[in-house]
Design a protein around this motif. Structure first.
Motif, PDB file in Angstrom:
ATOM      1  N   GLY A  14       3.956  14.220  -7.742  1.00 38.51           N
ATOM      2  CA  GLY A  14       3.225  13.167  -8.433  1.00 38.51           C
ATOM      3  C   GLY A  14       1.776  13.178  -8.013  1.00 38.51           C
ATOM      4  O   GLY A  14       1.411  13.722  -6.969  1.00 38.51           O
ATOM      5  N   GLN A  15       0.978  12.567  -8.839  1.00 40.67           N
ATOM      6  CA  GLN A  15      -0.452  12.524  -8.541  1.00 40.67           C
ATOM      7  C   GLN A  15      -1.064  11.346  -9.277  1.00 40.67           C
ATOM      8  O   GLN A  15      -0.674  11.043 -10.404  1.00 40.67           O
ATOM      9  CB  GLN A  15      -1.094  13.824  -9.017  1.00 40.67           C
ATOM     10  N   PHE A  16      -1.991  10.686  -8.653  1.00 40.09           N
ATOM     11  CA  PHE A  16      -2.719   9.644  -9.366  1.00 40.09           C
ATOM     12  C   PHE A  16      -4.095   9.507  -8.731  1.00 40.09           C
ATOM     13  O   PHE A  16      -4.313   9.924  -7.597  1.00 40.09           O
ATOM     14  CB  PHE A  16      -1.973   8.304  -9.358  1.00 40.09           C
ATOM     15  N   ALA A  17      -4.999   8.937  -9.480  1.00 43.38           N
ATOM     16  CA  ALA A  17      -6.382   8.849  -9.022  1.00 43.38           C
ATOM     17  C   ALA A  17      -6.791   7.404  -8.835  1.00 43.38           C
ATOM     18  O   ALA A  17      -6.355   6.515  -9.555  1.00 43.38           O
ATOM     19  CB  ALA A  17      -7.309   9.521 -10.034  1.00 43.38           C
ATOM     20  N   LEU A  18      -7.659   7.198  -7.852  1.00 42.11           N
ATOM     21  CA  LEU A  18      -8.187   5.870  -7.593  1.00 42.11           C
ATOM     22  C   LEU A  18      -9.641   5.823  -8.007  1.00 42.11           C
ATOM     23  O   LEU A  18     -10.200   6.835  -8.396  1.00 42.11           O
ATOM     24  CB  LEU A  18      -8.074   5.546  -6.104  1.00 42.11           C
ATOM     25  N   GLU A  19     -10.237   4.656  -7.851  1.00 43.59           N
ATOM     26  CA  GLU A  19     -11.619   4.548  -8.285  1.00 43.59           C
ATOM     27  C   GLU A  19     -12.597   5.065  -7.264  1.00 43.59           C
ATOM     28  O   GLU A  19     -13.708   5.406  -7.606  1.00 43.59           O
ATOM     29  CB  GLU A  19     -11.945   3.082  -8.584  1.00 43.59           C
ATOM     30  N   GLN A  22      -4.701  -1.456  -2.381  1.00 42.04           N
ATOM     31  CA  GLN A  22      -3.815  -1.388  -3.533  1.00 42.04           C
ATOM     32  C   GLN A  22      -2.416  -0.975  -3.115  1.00 42.04           C
ATOM     33  O   GLN A  22      -2.222  -0.237  -2.150  1.00 42.04           O
ATOM     34  CB  GLN A  22      -4.336  -0.345  -4.547  1.00 42.04           C
ATOM     35  N   LEU A  23      -1.446  -1.438  -3.879  1.00 36.05           N
ATOM     36  CA  LEU A  23      -0.071  -1.035  -3.657  1.00 36.05           C
ATOM     37  C   LEU A  23       0.382  -0.284  -4.896  1.00 36.05           C
ATOM     38  O   LEU A  23       0.300  -0.803  -6.017  1.00 36.05           O
ATOM     39  CB  LEU A  23       0.814  -2.258  -3.431  1.00 36.05           C
ATOM     40  N   TRP A  24       0.848   0.935  -4.693  1.00 36.77           N
ATOM     41  CA  TRP A  24       1.276   1.774  -5.808  1.00 36.77           C
ATOM     42  C   TRP A  24       2.777   1.920  -5.776  1.00 36.77           C
ATOM     43  O   TRP A  24       3.399   2.019  -4.715  1.00 36.77           O
ATOM     44  CB  TRP A  24       0.636   3.159  -5.695  1.00 36.77           C
ATOM     45  N   SER A  25       3.357   1.997  -6.963  1.00 36.00           N
ATOM     46  CA  SER A  25       4.791   2.123  -7.033  1.00 36.00           C
ATOM     47  C   SER A  25       5.140   3.162  -8.081  1.00 36.00           C
ATOM     48  O   SER A  25       4.484   3.261  -9.106  1.00 36.00           O
ATOM     49  CB  SER A  25       5.397   0.778  -7.383  1.00 36.00           C
ATOM     50  N   ASN A  26       6.183   3.897  -7.776  1.00 35.59           N
ATOM     51  CA  ASN A  26       6.671   4.868  -8.737  1.00 35.59           C
ATOM     52  C   ASN A  26       7.758   4.199  -9.538  1.00 35.59           C
ATOM     53  O   ASN A  26       8.825   3.893  -9.025  1.00 35.59           O
ATOM     54  CB  ASN A  26       7.214   6.080  -7.985  1.00 35.59           C
ATOM     55  N   GLY A  27       7.476   3.953 -10.805  1.00 35.90           N
ATOM     56  CA  GLY A  27       8.385   3.173 -11.631  1.00 35.90           C
ATOM     57  C   GLY A  27       9.780   3.712 -11.660  1.00 35.90           C
ATOM     58  O   GLY A  27      10.763   2.979 -11.586  1.00 35.90           O
ATOM     59  N   ASN A  28       9.909   5.050 -11.760  1.00 34.53           N
ATOM     60  CA  ASN A  28      11.240   5.650 -11.828  1.00 34.53           C
ATOM     61  C   ASN A  28      12.063   5.340 -10.601  1.00 34.53           C
ATOM     62  O   ASN A  28      13.219   4.957 -10.671  1.00 34.53           O
ATOM     63  CB  ASN A  28      11.118   7.175 -11.965  1.00 34.53           C
ATOM     64  N   LEU A  29      11.408   5.482  -9.444  1.00 33.17           N
ATOM     65  CA  LEU A  29      12.151   5.289  -8.205  1.00 33.17           C
ATOM     66  C   LEU A  29      12.598   3.855  -8.071  1.00 33.17           C
ATOM     67  O   LEU A  29      13.703   3.567  -7.648  1.00 33.17           O
ATOM     68  CB  LEU A  29      11.277   5.667  -7.012  1.00 33.17           C
ATOM     69  N   GLU A  30      11.711   2.934  -8.438  1.00 31.04           N
ATOM     70  CA  GLU A  30      12.072   1.514  -8.293  1.00 31.04           C
ATOM     71  C   GLU A  30      13.254   1.189  -9.168  1.00 31.04           C
ATOM     72  O   GLU A  30      14.148   0.462  -8.792  1.00 31.04           O
ATOM     73  CB  GLU A  30      10.878   0.635  -8.692  1.00 31.04           C
ATOM     74  N   ALA A  31      13.247   1.756 -10.362  1.00 32.72           N
ATOM     75  CA  ALA A  31      14.345   1.466 -11.275  1.00 32.72           C
ATOM     76  C   ALA A  31      15.646   1.971 -10.694  1.00 32.72           C
ATOM     77  O   ALA A  31      16.678   1.307 -10.740  1.00 32.72           O
ATOM     78  CB  ALA A  31      14.074   2.114 -12.625  1.00 32.72           C
ATOM     79  N   ASN A  32      15.606   3.162 -10.103  1.00 32.04           N
ATOM     80  CA  ASN A  32      16.835   3.726  -9.558  1.00 32.04           C
ATOM     81  C   ASN A  32      17.355   2.921  -8.386  1.00 32.04           C
ATOM     82  O   ASN A  32      18.544   2.681  -8.257  1.00 32.04           O
ATOM     83  CB  ASN A  32      16.588   5.169  -9.105  1.00 32.04           C
ATOM     84  N   ILE A  33      16.389   2.532  -7.536  1.00 26.70           N
ATOM     85  CA  ILE A  33      16.821   1.850  -6.317  1.00 26.70           C
ATOM     86  C   ILE A  33      17.430   0.493  -6.656  1.00 26.70           C
ATOM     87  O   ILE A  33      18.411   0.069  -6.083  1.00 26.70           O
ATOM     88  CB  ILE A  33      15.630   1.657  -5.363  1.00 26.70           C
ATOM     89  N   VAL A  92       7.744  12.591 -14.225  1.00 26.54           N
ATOM     90  CA  VAL A  92       7.813  12.485 -12.773  1.00 26.54           C
ATOM     91  C   VAL A  92       6.711  11.589 -12.235  1.00 26.54           C
ATOM     92  O   VAL A  92       6.921  10.737 -11.413  1.00 26.54           O
ATOM     93  CB  VAL A  92       7.688  13.889 -12.150  1.00 26.54           C
ATOM     94  N   SER A  93       5.505  11.819 -12.733  1.00 25.71           N
ATOM     95  CA  SER A  93       4.380  11.120 -12.147  1.00 25.71           C
ATOM     96  C   SER A  93       4.194   9.791 -12.846  1.00 25.71           C
ATOM     97  O   SER A  93       3.517   9.710 -13.854  1.00 25.71           O
ATOM     98  CB  SER A  93       3.134  11.992 -12.293  1.00 25.71           C
ATOM     99  N   ASP A  94       4.830   8.794 -12.310  1.00 24.29           N
ATOM    100  CA  ASP A  94       4.799   7.505 -12.983  1.00 24.29           C
ATOM    101  C   ASP A  94       4.257   6.451 -12.026  1.00 24.29           C
ATOM    102  O   ASP A  94       4.771   5.352 -11.938  1.00 24.29           O
ATOM    103  CB  ASP A  94       6.209   7.132 -13.435  1.00 24.29           C
TER     104      ASP A  94
END
Lengths: 285, 718
Positions: free
Chosen positions: B106-111, B134-145, B159-161
């Motif tokens: 996964g990858q994401f960018a900040l300001e 900031q708090l980042w969350s991976n939507g897929n993982l949260e849903a699974n957990i 994947v990168s959500d």
């Protein structure tokens, strides 16, 4: 020496305080408003349902130990709409069944006062909306103190039932609300204690005037113990039995939780503000 | 050819460039080295290098590993990449227990540039500290957990959500960020900040208390954090949480934060835990009973009431009714009895920390010499910061005991199950590490010394002189040869001498009295790396750098193109060196060291043309003369000693004499250079050189007995 602060530290503290006044205070106020709105909603929800119709909750009061006093109380908002009491007292042979007279409601002053205080606290909070800029820490502290006062009073009303003397209990209008009327040697009293609705039934016996007993009239109390004495109309009475039955009112429980949380939120904000005033006697704080 | 060894660079500076994580029970270390990420196993054997070339060769800012799934989060500037370990099943790997390879998931960018990273203990959410928190969350993982219906069941490739689920723009940028071991809190502090903020999840009480009626303006799953201040008299320089064993049930031990402050006092802040009943009544009684209300005495009632109501809200922060925020307690669903039954569950409330202890080195550590007395001036910077670290011995002991216990439990369970396990695992396979060469016996390459420079272009090209300086040049200082190289230090193209074993020089330099004498002769510019230190001596400059880009730096012996001359030159040199240093010891050869080279530099100029420069370098050793005023090189050491014996025989003087003797046994390398060629390369129009390498050079056999002159060829890529 090491206690002498550097310019950079002071600058950071100043920025932090400005940020606190600008952002954090409003965030806390919003949280407070949410909590208290929920609390006040509980008060109104207990009286009216979601669509506005009148709503009543029945609470069964009884004690597991004895079967002597049992009741079903109907609470509507801040008033008891109906009280259905069964008394099986030792002195009487049959079961006494008393209810409130038609259209009579017993207002529980405690709940009404608590609700008013919550309303007052909300009013104070709503007077400062999101766009308002707080000029100093003292201003925030003053607001928090005022809100905390209202909340503390609200809590106190629920945790502190009125203390009455037995003559006062005897002469309260509650006694006249029952049909069939309560026997002359039975007193009843309702109050809210924390989150519980309580019914107290006193059983009395007349004290013979010529008996040389130490007569000491009992003072005010929330709950009188057996053996308390009092005098009404030149007749002396003594409490022989006390029956207390209670039931937890869930939404009162919730509101008490809300009060505690709200008070803690206020205190936390006051603490955060006061942290800055301890730094090097910084004047703007 | 066999790969013998890959050298990994040093860790990037700072405290956030390395981290220890776990895959299951196996620990591993990941650290940032330049633009790469290096992953080591628990025995520091290197497992994998994630190259920086794939991420644009940006220097890695910070690295953090999660505690259970072994995920690695790394920041490249303002981009964060997440790597997850994939188990290797069939491949034979060097490491016996950690058969994993990390791949980007996964990858994401900040300001803005990221300064801190922290995983939560479950490895689902990531905290980032840049210009805002900031708090980042991976939507897929949260849903699974949380076991809701996975929204992306049909799209497994998504994947990168990662999305930001909470943000707070703090007054100053975050400097340090650490999550508590149970994930309940995280602490932040800015630079020069006297206030540590401890953040806690405020939505836990909100959701539990208001569950029956969700307020209209709150979205489902909204998360929010509030904070409290931990006030310090000076700026906080560091903090760390006490480690809690992963086997410890949540909420059983309180979290403790240790902070280090500029006033040289370390403080321990412990979470304030109170019994569960205080939420309703708001007091500190463990058992709320009605006995209070049955008291007859009015006065007692009032005072008790006061105690109950106001104890919670005392202004002093030492005792308060703040409780640990925990999960799920719905007040209206439980009556008073249930509350008592579920006593380990603390009621929802806000968070509170109190000072449990403070450590002042001046007063609390009797055997330690006072830190303040070490400072020479009032300036605070000379006081080293007083830092205390957690020993975590209780956690270690607990974890080890639990693991032993679990192991025994497993063994008992296995013994009970039928013996159906095949014995495949018993065949041990021996894997041979094929040694490549003699280097493998000595352990391979290790660092001896290093030079740092502030200039970006410094040391970007290095050319070694193809000769070894014999050990007699350094005389009594060294018994190993040294080598020279040409490099740019940002201003000049300069010659440096690299000495392998420079212990004696360095020990003389560390003596402040004679250091200046030694320092005059040997200008050491390197920093030491090991217990057997080497050093790098700065010698003469060759030329000022003109342009910004050097495409080729190459040195070769003069002999390659001028064959006839060497013998004559050497004889001549031998004569001169004999004249200048007649008093050298008998075992030294008569000629000093003297060699000639050519240095070729191809420089890429601004107008896309390349210029070739060539210098003639003559390197020779000059004997060192100390006390220029009082002696000439012709004086013998005996005479010098006699001269000196008139002076007082102070210990300093003896040392000085010894130093002088050492110095005189050594020689300084002097370089004389002369530019012989400097012209633009004739290239066709529009062609630009991008890379240059010499294509013929030091073929050992041909250089000794050159059959013919080897042409000097350069291969260019354009």
């Amino acid at each position: 020496m090491a206690a002498v602060a550097s310019e950079a530290e002071r600058a950071v503290l100043e920025e932090e305080f400005k940020w606190l006044l600008r952002e954090e205070v409003h965030a806390v106020l919003k949280q407070l408003k949410d909590v208290l709105k929920e609390a006040s909603r509980r008060f109104t929800l207990s009286a009216t349902g979601p669509e506005g119709q009148t709503r009543q909750e029945n609470f069964k009061l009884g004690s597991s130990a004895t079967d002597q006093v049992k009741g079903v109380l109907t609470l509507q908002g801040d008033a008891l709409a109906q009280a259905d009491i069964n008394l099986r007292l030792p002195k009487h042979n049959q079961v006494l069944h008393c209810t409130f007279r038609e259209d009579k409601q017993w207002k529980l002053q405690q709940i009404q006062d608590a609700r008013n205080h919550v309303g007052q606290a909300l009013y104070l909070l709503n007077s400062r909306d999101q766009t308002y800029q707080f000029k100093s820490g003292a201003e925030v502290t003053k607001l928090m103190d005022a809100v905390m006062l209202q909340l503390t009073r609200a809590r106190n009303r629920l945790t502190t039932p009125a203390a009455m003397t037995l003559p006062e209990v005897a002469s309260s209008s509650l006694m006249k609300m029952f049909t069939p009327p309560l026997p002359g040697d039975v007193f009843a009293n309702f109050y809210i204690n924390l989150s519980k609705l309580c019914l107290i039934v006193y059983q009395l016996h007349l004290l013979q005037p010529n008996l040389n007993k130490n007569f000491k009239p009992a003072g005010s109390s929330v709950l009188h113990n057996p053996g308390s004495m009092f005098e009404i109309n030149n007749q002396k009475f003594e409490v022989s039995h006390v029956h207390k039955v209670e039931c937890v009112v869930p939404w009162l429980n919730d509101t008490l939780v809300f009060f505690t949380i709200a008070l803690q939120l206020c205190q936390q904000l006051k603490d955060k503000i006061s942290v800055f005033s301890s730094y090097w006697n910084f004047k703007p704080y | 050819m066999n790969l013998h060894q890959v050298l990994t660079g040093a860790v990037n500076p700072g405290d956030s460039c390395f981290s220890v994580g776990n895959i299951g029970d196996e620990p591993f270390t990941a650290y940032a080295s330049g633009c790469d990420i290096v992953i080591l196993a628990s025995d520091f054997e290197r497992l994998q290098i994630i190259p920086g070339a794939k991420h644009g060769n940006i220097q890695v800012g910070c690295v953090d590993c999660s505690m259970h799934q072994g995920k690695i989060a790394a920041s490249y500037g303002n981009i964060i990449c997440i790597f997850e370990p994939i188990a290797l099943l069939n491949q034979k790997t060097k490491h016996s227990t950690l058969n994993y390879q990390w791949q980007k998931s996964g990858q994401f960018a900040l300001e803005s540039v990221v300064h801190n990273l922290a995983w939560d203990p479950q490895g689902i959410r990531l905290l980032t500290g840049s210009s805002s928190l900031q708090l980042w969350s991976n939507g897929n993982l949260e849903a699974n957990i949380s076991e809701e219906e996975a929204a992306d069941e049909t799209d497994p490739s998504k994947v990168s959500d990662w999305r930001c689920i909470w943000e707070s723009k703090t007054a100053s940028p975050i400097h340090l960020l650490k999550v508590s071991p149970d994930g309940e809190f995280f602490a932040t502090v800015g630079k020069d900040d006297c206030l540590v903020k401890v953040w806690y999840n405020s939505s836990s009480w909100q959701s539990a208390v208001m569950a029956p009626v969700i307020p209209v303006d709150k979205k489902e799953g909204d998360i929010d954090f509030s904070f409290i201040y931990l006030a310090h008299p000076r700026a906080v320089t560091g903090f760390s949480w006490r480690k809690t064993s992963k086997y410890m049930p949540r909420g059983l031990t309180c979290n403790v934060l240790l902070t280090c402050c500029k006033d040289n006092v370390c403080r321990l802040w412990a979470e304030t835990l109170l019994p569960s009943d205080t939420l309703i009544s708001g007091d500190g009684h463990t058992q709320w009973s009605e006995s209070v209300w049955t008291a007859n005495n009015l006065k007692r009632n009032i005072s008790n009431r006061e105690k109950l109501n106001f104890r919670s809200f005392r202004i002093g922060r030492r005792r308060s009714s703040g409780l640990v925020a925990h999960s799920g307690y719905l007040p209206h669903q439980q009556d008073a009895h249930e509350v008592h039954r579920n006593s380990p569950l603390h009621a929802n409330s806000l968070c509170h920390f109190h000072i449990a202890a403070s450590i002042n080195p001046a007063t609390d550590i009797p055997l330690l010499p006072s830190i303040t007395s070490l400072s020479l001036s009032e300036h605070e910077e000379t006081n080293g910061p007083f830092v205390v670290h957690w020993l975590n011995n209780k956690e270690l002991h607990f974890t080890l005991s639990m693991e032993v216990f679990l192991q025994q439990l497993r063994r008992n369970l296995e013994q009970q199950s039928p013996e159906s396990v095949a014995d495949d695992g018993q065949m041990a396979s021996k894997s041979d590490d094929d040694p490549v060469g003699p280097l493998s016996y000595s352990g391979g390459v290790s660092e001896l010394a290093r030079i740092n420079s502030l200039h970006v272009s410094a040391f970007s090209n290095v050319a070694w002189l193809p000769t070894l300086i014999p050990s007699y040049c350094l005389g009594a200082y060294c018994n190993s040869p040294s080598a020279c190289f040409v490099a740019s230090d940002g201003h000049y193209l300069r010659l440096y001498q690299a000495v392998i074993d420079a212990k004696k020089i360095l020990s003389e330099l560390s003596n402040p009295e004679i250091a200046k004498f030694v320092g005059e002769v040997f200008n050491i510019v390197s920093q030491q790396s090991t217990a057997r230190p080497g050093c790098i001596i700065e010698l003469d400059a060759i030329t000022e750098l003109y342009g910004k880009e050097t495409q080729l730096l190459h040195v070769f012996k003069e002999d390659f193109i001028l064959v006839n001359q060497p013998k004559k030159m050497q004889q001549k040199e031998g004569q001169t060196s004999n004249e200048t240093s007649p008093q050298q010891e008998a075992e030294e050869p008569h000629d000093g060291f003297s060699e000639k080279f050519f240095l070729v530099v191809i420089e890429h100029k601004q107008n896309n043309r390349s210029v070739l420069h060539m210098w003639h370098l003559h390197l020779k050793s000059d004997s060192i003369s100390v006390d220029h005023a009082t002696e000439t090189p012709l004086l013998s050491p005996e005479e010098q000693n006699g001269f000196a014996s008139e002076k007082l025989h102070s210990p300093f003087f003896k040392k000085y004499q010894a130093c002088k003797a050492n110095l005189q046994s050594a020689s300084r390398l002097a370089l004389s250079s002369k530019r012989v060629y400097s012209q633009e390369l004739a290239l066709p129009e529009g062609v630009e050189i991008t890379r240059v390498t010499p294509s013929a050079g030091h073929l050992s056999s041909s250089s000794v007995h050159p059959a013919c002159l080897a042409p000097y060829l350069l291969a260019t890529w354009g």
